[in-house]
Write a protein that holds these residues in place. Structure first.
Motif, PDB file in Angstrom:
ATOM      1  N   GLY A  26       0.202 -20.126  24.198  1.00 24.71           N
ATOM      2  CA  GLY A  26       0.015 -18.792  24.738  1.00 24.71           C
ATOM      3  C   GLY A  26       0.923 -17.773  24.069  1.00 24.71           C
ATOM      4  N   LEU A  27       0.542 -16.524  24.190  1.00 29.36           N
ATOM      5  CA  LEU A  27       1.269 -15.445  23.526  1.00 29.36           C
ATOM      6  C   LEU A  27       2.759 -15.461  23.881  1.00 29.36           C
ATOM      7  CD1 LEU A  27       0.808 -12.982  21.673  1.00 29.36           C
ATOM      8  CD2 LEU A  27       0.462 -11.609  23.743  1.00 29.36           C
ATOM      9  N   SER A  28       3.068 -15.689  25.129  1.00 33.98           N
ATOM     10  CA  SER A  28       4.473 -15.680  25.548  1.00 33.98           C
ATOM     11  C   SER A  28       5.196 -16.981  25.206  1.00 33.98           C
ATOM     12  CB  SER A  28       4.563 -15.428  27.059  1.00 33.98           C
ATOM     13  OG  SER A  28       3.958 -16.491  27.772  1.00 33.98           O
ATOM     14  N   GLU A  29       4.420 -18.006  24.818  1.00 38.37           N
ATOM     15  CA  GLU A  29       5.029 -19.300  24.480  1.00 38.37           C
ATOM     16  C   GLU A  29       5.362 -19.407  23.002  1.00 38.37           C
ATOM     17  OE1 GLU A  29       2.971 -22.492  27.405  1.00 38.37           O
ATOM     18  OE2 GLU A  29       1.616 -21.532  25.991  1.00 38.37           O
ATOM     19  N   ARG A  30       4.687 -18.618  22.190  1.00 35.59           N
ATOM     20  CA  ARG A  30       4.936 -18.681  20.743  1.00 35.59           C
ATOM     21  C   ARG A  30       6.274 -18.010  20.447  1.00 35.59           C
ATOM     22  NH1 ARG A  30      -0.981 -17.381  20.899  1.00 35.59           N
ATOM     23  NH2 ARG A  30      -0.711 -15.219  20.247  1.00 35.59           N
ATOM     24  N   TRP A  31       6.955 -18.454  19.368  1.00 33.43           N
ATOM     25  CA  TRP A  31       8.317 -17.986  19.152  1.00 33.43           C
ATOM     26  C   TRP A  31       8.445 -16.460  19.073  1.00 33.43           C
ATOM     27  CZ3 TRP A  31       9.951 -15.150  15.054  1.00 33.43           C
ATOM     28  CH2 TRP A  31       9.285 -15.262  13.831  1.00 33.43           C
ATOM     29  N   PRO A  32       7.474 -15.717  18.478  1.00 38.39           N
ATOM     30  CA  PRO A  32       7.634 -14.253  18.512  1.00 38.39           C
ATOM     31  C   PRO A  32       7.595 -13.710  19.942  1.00 38.39           C
ATOM     32  CG  PRO A  32       6.101 -14.887  16.769  1.00 38.39           C
ATOM     33  CD  PRO A  32       6.307 -16.101  17.629  1.00 38.39           C
ATOM     34  N   GLY A  33       6.768 -14.342  20.808  1.00 35.89           N
ATOM     35  CA  GLY A  33       6.696 -13.899  22.195  1.00 35.89           C
ATOM     36  C   GLY A  33       7.980 -14.199  22.950  1.00 35.89           C
ATOM     37  N   VAL A  34       8.545 -15.371  22.699  1.00 33.82           N
ATOM     38  CA  VAL A  34       9.817 -15.724  23.322  1.00 33.82           C
ATOM     39  C   VAL A  34      10.904 -14.759  22.859  1.00 33.82           C
ATOM     40  CG1 VAL A  34      11.599 -17.508  23.477  1.00 33.82           C
ATOM     41  CG2 VAL A  34       9.174 -18.161  23.489  1.00 33.82           C
ATOM     42  N   MET A  35      10.908 -14.480  21.569  1.00 32.15           N
ATOM     43  CA  MET A  35      11.903 -13.566  21.017  1.00 32.15           C
ATOM     44  C   MET A  35      11.744 -12.170  21.621  1.00 32.15           C
ATOM     45  SD  MET A  35      12.694 -12.726  16.994  1.00 32.15           S
ATOM     46  CE  MET A  35      11.370 -11.536  16.787  1.00 32.15           C
ATOM     47  N   ALA A  36      10.497 -11.732  21.782  1.00 31.12           N
ATOM     48  CA  ALA A  36      10.241 -10.407  22.366  1.00 31.12           C
ATOM     49  C   ALA A  36      10.811 -10.312  23.770  1.00 31.12           C
ATOM     50  CB  ALA A  36       8.737 -10.137  22.382  1.00 31.12           C
TER      51      ALA A  36
END
Length: 216
Positions: A26-36
């Motif tokens: 999911g968008l929030s699970e991918r590293w850019p989402g986590v970083m965001a």
């Protein structure tokens, strides 16, 4: 608000280990989402991952559009103004069909850095901050990908050093993803959900550590 472009391959796309490019976390699970999430509301994080993307090489099998250099400039212009560009590529350059040593992959990464510096998509036409991220080394057991990535696991273990050398020479930031995560045994070269979380958190700390002046 500051903007950061995360430019990478399937491990930025969020491809699930052992899956296809359509099998994504999911968008929030991918590293850019986590970083965001960790950077907070003051940052706009742009995720730009493509399965099979190389640094500078047209792929004769998967297609010329996998060439990361070809798409980089329009991508930069599309998303400008950018305060930071993070590039995590290199694994796909190690496919046997390209026959490239790790040192050549690092030189190709340098070409992308040159392109960013030449285009200057930063504030006021400046060069943005740039961070090279070396992908985590591949595992020795890469399942059915053995022939495609023949010899690649050993080369992948050399990428961090070669990337750090080129980053130092070009005076850009560097981070070794292999210092915080490993690839998943399901296919040996993709990272799993837990690794995305760890990498996203680690990169958030790296972004903060750059040191940003107060915005006017």
């Amino acid at each position: 608000m500051r903007s950061v472009l995360c430019y990478g391959d399937s491990n930025t796309h969020g491809q699930v280990p052992g899956g296809t490019p359509l099998d994504r976390y999911g968008l929030s699970e991918r590293w850019p989402g986590v970083m965001a999430k960790e950077l907070g509301a003051g940052w706009h994080v742009i995720e730009e991952g493509l399965s099979g993307r190389t640094t500078v090489r047209d792929d004769p099998i998967e297609g010329a559009h996998k060439n990361g250099r070809t798409y980089l400039k329009p991508c930069l212009q599309s998303h400008a103004v950018l305060d930071l560009v993070i590039i995590m590529l290199g694994t796909n350059d190690l496919k046997a069909r390209f026959n490239q040593p790790a040192s050549e992959v690092a030189m190709a990464m340098g070409c992308l850095v040159y392109d960013i510096k030449e285009l200057k998509p930063g504030p006021g036409g400046s060069v943005p901050e740039i961070m090279i991220v070396s992908p985590p080394p591949m595992l020795d057991d890469i399942k059915e990908w053995r022939s495609i990535f023949s010899g690649a696991p050993e080369k992948s273990r050399q990428l961090a050093l070669e990337f750090e050398i080129i980053a130092d020479s070009l005076e850009v930031h560097f981070f070794d993803a292999g210092s915080v995560v490993t690839c998943d045994p399901l296919d040996g070269f993709h990272i799993n959900r837990q690794a995305h979380a760890l990498l996203g958190s680690a990169l958030a700390r790296e972004v903060e550590a750059i040191g940003w002046p107060d915005e006017k």
